[in-house]
Design an enzyme around this catalytic site. Structure first.
Site, PDB file in Angstrom:
ATOM      1  CB  THR A  85      -0.933   0.039   1.226  1.00 31.31           C
ATOM      2  OG1 THR A  85      -0.140   0.168   2.410  1.00 31.31           O
ATOM      3  CG2 THR A  85      -1.795  -1.210   1.314  1.00 31.31           C
ATOM      4  CG  HIS A  86       0.352   4.476   1.230  1.00 29.87           C
ATOM      5  ND1 HIS A  86      -0.437   5.564   0.950  1.00 29.87           N
ATOM      6  CD2 HIS A  86      -0.258   3.816   2.253  1.00 29.87           C
ATOM      7  CE1 HIS A  86      -1.479   5.578   1.776  1.00 29.87           C
ATOM      8  NE2 HIS A  86      -1.388   4.528   2.578  1.00 29.87           N
ATOM      9  CB  SER A  94      18.155  -0.955 -25.877  1.00 29.52           C
ATOM     10  OG  SER A  94      18.802   0.263 -26.204  1.00 29.52           O
ATOM     11  CE  LYS A 110      16.953  -1.340 -20.496  1.00 23.50           C
ATOM     12  NZ  LYS A 110      16.551  -0.050 -21.076  1.00 23.50           N
ATOM     13  CG  ASN A 143      13.521  -2.440 -22.637  1.00 17.11           C
ATOM     14  OD1 ASN A 143      14.172  -2.391 -21.601  1.00 17.11           O
ATOM     15  ND2 ASN A 143      13.937  -1.867 -23.759  1.00 17.11           N
ATOM     16  CD  GLU A 163       8.233  -0.011 -20.941  1.00 13.57           C
ATOM     17  OE1 GLU A 163       8.488   1.203 -21.070  1.00 13.57           O
ATOM     18  OE2 GLU A 163       9.060  -0.922 -21.175  1.00 13.57           O
ATOM     19  CE1 TYR A 213     -26.326  12.422 -37.329  1.00 12.32           C
ATOM     20  CE2 TYR A 213     -26.646  14.143 -38.974  1.00 12.32           C
ATOM     21  CZ  TYR A 213     -25.881  13.128 -38.434  1.00 12.32           C
ATOM     22  OH  TYR A 213     -24.672  12.820 -38.993  1.00 12.32           O
ATOM     23  CE  LYS A 245     -21.062   6.803 -38.187  1.00 10.95           C
ATOM     24  NZ  LYS A 245     -21.353   8.169 -37.688  1.00 10.95           N
TER      25      LYS A 245
END
Length: 528
Positions: A222-223, A344, A350, A352, A357, A384, A392
């Protein structure tokens, strides 16, 4: 990918990975009332002979030297300018509604014939012609023309090219206002059904991931601070529960949108003897909409769908945030497989968790689309207005984004492993069993506020000694409170702590096992 998918995937609305929505067989099936392929009537044998496909394709694809006269152009003396035509066209995106537009036209033509507003032979010509146009669209032979403005007028004008004069009777007792509303409700209904399918797939992936990691305890936060120990299964089921509420919101929205605007015409209805209940039934709606003005102006169902999409997107974004953090070196709780990771361009080491994300990032678009619709509708006057053409693209974009987010989240869940040893080493930090120790004192008769203070002082002692609560000797605990007895050690340590949770819905082992069994059975998961 079939030809229809290939055709629509070329648009911005339905590019990979989300295929175009197709009408569901249960919600839109048209019985013998609306034949899809019928024996050819005599008067159509010449118009729809073997050369029909080639001639109609050529007619649909022709590019005249000057602008075609608009279907609404009788009172106009000159054509719109190229700039106006480019600015007002919607065919570039609303062609995604072609199946639903043809579906509505089949129902409308059949109703008009039954009501004596066109002959049976004209109805048959129209139905046959619509079949041919649908074939042309799905084979990629149909050319969408911006001078025909939108999906409705493209199809109606092409129908005239294919069958001639009978096509001009199709728009009897119908306006583009009620037509587009009908098409869009049908499309949204199918979008909801498709989205719910993908939500269930993610639920299955999360429960299956829990089954693979039975008994694994993780720190609960929590926090973003260490709080209490929880079972990983309990954590995963928290998202399964959220997704189930998402399903409920989508299905509630489906119930409210499933009313038919067709026959409301421009806004006031019609004086012609149409049967709106017949078309409503044929299209799988609950009933016709009761008020013709409301029928053409209502966009509540779109705002509600976008709201449901937004809440789902936020849930997925939070899941994505957790897993992005957990994949970091600082946490190291999970390792995504190479199949759901990227690298990367400059740093070769790296790996990822890019899919999650992007799930986190795309949620912003989905929420933004909801705001777009709310803003679009907030100041519109009576009935209308052309502004509503802008309803749309945000919906198409949101449905595509959410389905993509659901799909990749399930794929990520199927291709991630939890690092048990790393998590086990991380568990001692944070004194996660402190609340369980407070419960121990309450069971001994101490008021909770007093027990809170006692455990707080016990934690402070651990901090000064750089140890855990379970490492304190009984004499040290008694120096803080004489209530402590030897059985206190049955409550200390994360394993003991988890075992002591017993309230319904808690992270207690027995409770979580029961909840897992519920979801395994509910989702029809085959435990191997």
């Amino acid at each position: 990918m079939d030809s229809a998918s290939s055709l629509l995937s070329s648009s911005n609305v339905f590019s990979s990975p989300v295929p175009p929505l197709k009408p569901s067989s249960t919600s839109i099936s048209l019985p013998a009332l609306l034949p899809r392929r019928m024996t050819e009537p005599r008067h159509l044998q010449s118009a729809c002979s073997k050369s029909t496909a080639a001639s109609s394709a050529a007619a649909a694809a022709k590019t005249p030297a000057e602008k075609e006269v608009k279907l609404w152009g009788g009172r106009f003396q000159e054509s719109v300018t190229d700039a106006v035509e480019r600015f007002t066209e919607s065919i570039s995106f609303d062609k995604a509604l072609y199946k639903h537009d043809i579906m509505g036209s089949r129902a409308h033509a059949t109703m008009l014939a039954k009501q004596g507003l066109m002959s049976d032979s004209d109805r048959d010509s129209i139905l046959k012609g619509l079949d041919e146009i649908e074939r042309l669209i799905e084979s990629g032979e149909f050319v969408w023309r911006t001078d025909r403005e939108d999906v409705h007028m493209n199809i109606e004008a092409a129908l005239t090219d294919v069958i001639g004069e009978p096509a001009k009777k199709l728009h009897t007792a119908r306006s583009r206002n009620d037509q587009v509303q009908t098409d869009f409700r049908l499309w949204c209904r199918d979008a909801i059904d498709r989205t719910v399918e993908y939500i269930k797939k993610l639920q299955v992936a999360l429960v299956t991931l829990g089954l693979k990691n039975e008994g694994l305890i993780i720190p609960g936060y929590t926090h973003l601070q260490r709080a209490q120990p929880v079972l990983l299964q309990h954590y995963l089921l928290s998202y399964v529960e959220q997704l189930e509420r998402d399903i409920g919101r989508f299905l509630d929205c489906r119930v409210r949108l499933n009313f038919c605007p067709l026959g409301a015409c421009a806004l006031a209805g019609t004086g012609l003897p149409i049967d709106r209940f017949m078309t409503s039934d044929a299209l799988g709606f609950t009933a016709p909409m009761r008020n013709s003005i409301d029928a053409v102006s209502d966009r509540d169902f779109i705002m509600e769908l976008l709201a449901a999409n937004s809440i789902t997107a936020v849930h997925l974004s939070r899941l994505g945030e957790d897993w992005v953090l957990w994949a970091s070196e600082e946490f190291g709780f999970i390792t995504p497989s190479d199949s759901v990771s990227t690298g990367s361009s400059i740093m070769p080491q790296k790996k990822n968790p890019d899919p999650m994300e992007l799930v986190r990032g795309k949620s912003a678009r989905v929420v933004g689309n909801l705001i777009t619709l709310l803003t679009l509708c907030k100041g519109l006057p009576f009935a209308y207005n052309r502004d509503l053409q802008e309803d749309k693209e945000p919906v198409f974009d949101s449905v595509k984004a959410v389905i993509g987010m659901l799909e990749v989240s399930a794929e990520f869940a199927r291709n991630v492993s939890f690092n048990h040893e790393r998590i086990l080493k991380a568990l001692p930090a944070g004194h996660l069993d402190a609340t369980t120790l407070a419960d121990y004192l309450v069971k001994k008769g101490m008021p909770f506020r007093t027990s809170h203070d006692v455990v707080g002082r016990s934690v402070a002692l651990c901090v000064s000694k750089n140890c855990q609560l379970q490492d304190l000797g009984l004499d040290e605990l008694k120096s803080i409170s004489p209530v402590f007895e030897e059985d206190v050690y049955e409550f200390l340590g994360v394993e003991n702590s988890v075992k002591k949770f017993s309230s319904y819905g808690s992270t207690g082992s027995a409770c979580v096992a029961s909840q897992m069994d519920y979801w395994v059975n509910y989702l029809g998961i085959n435990k191997i």
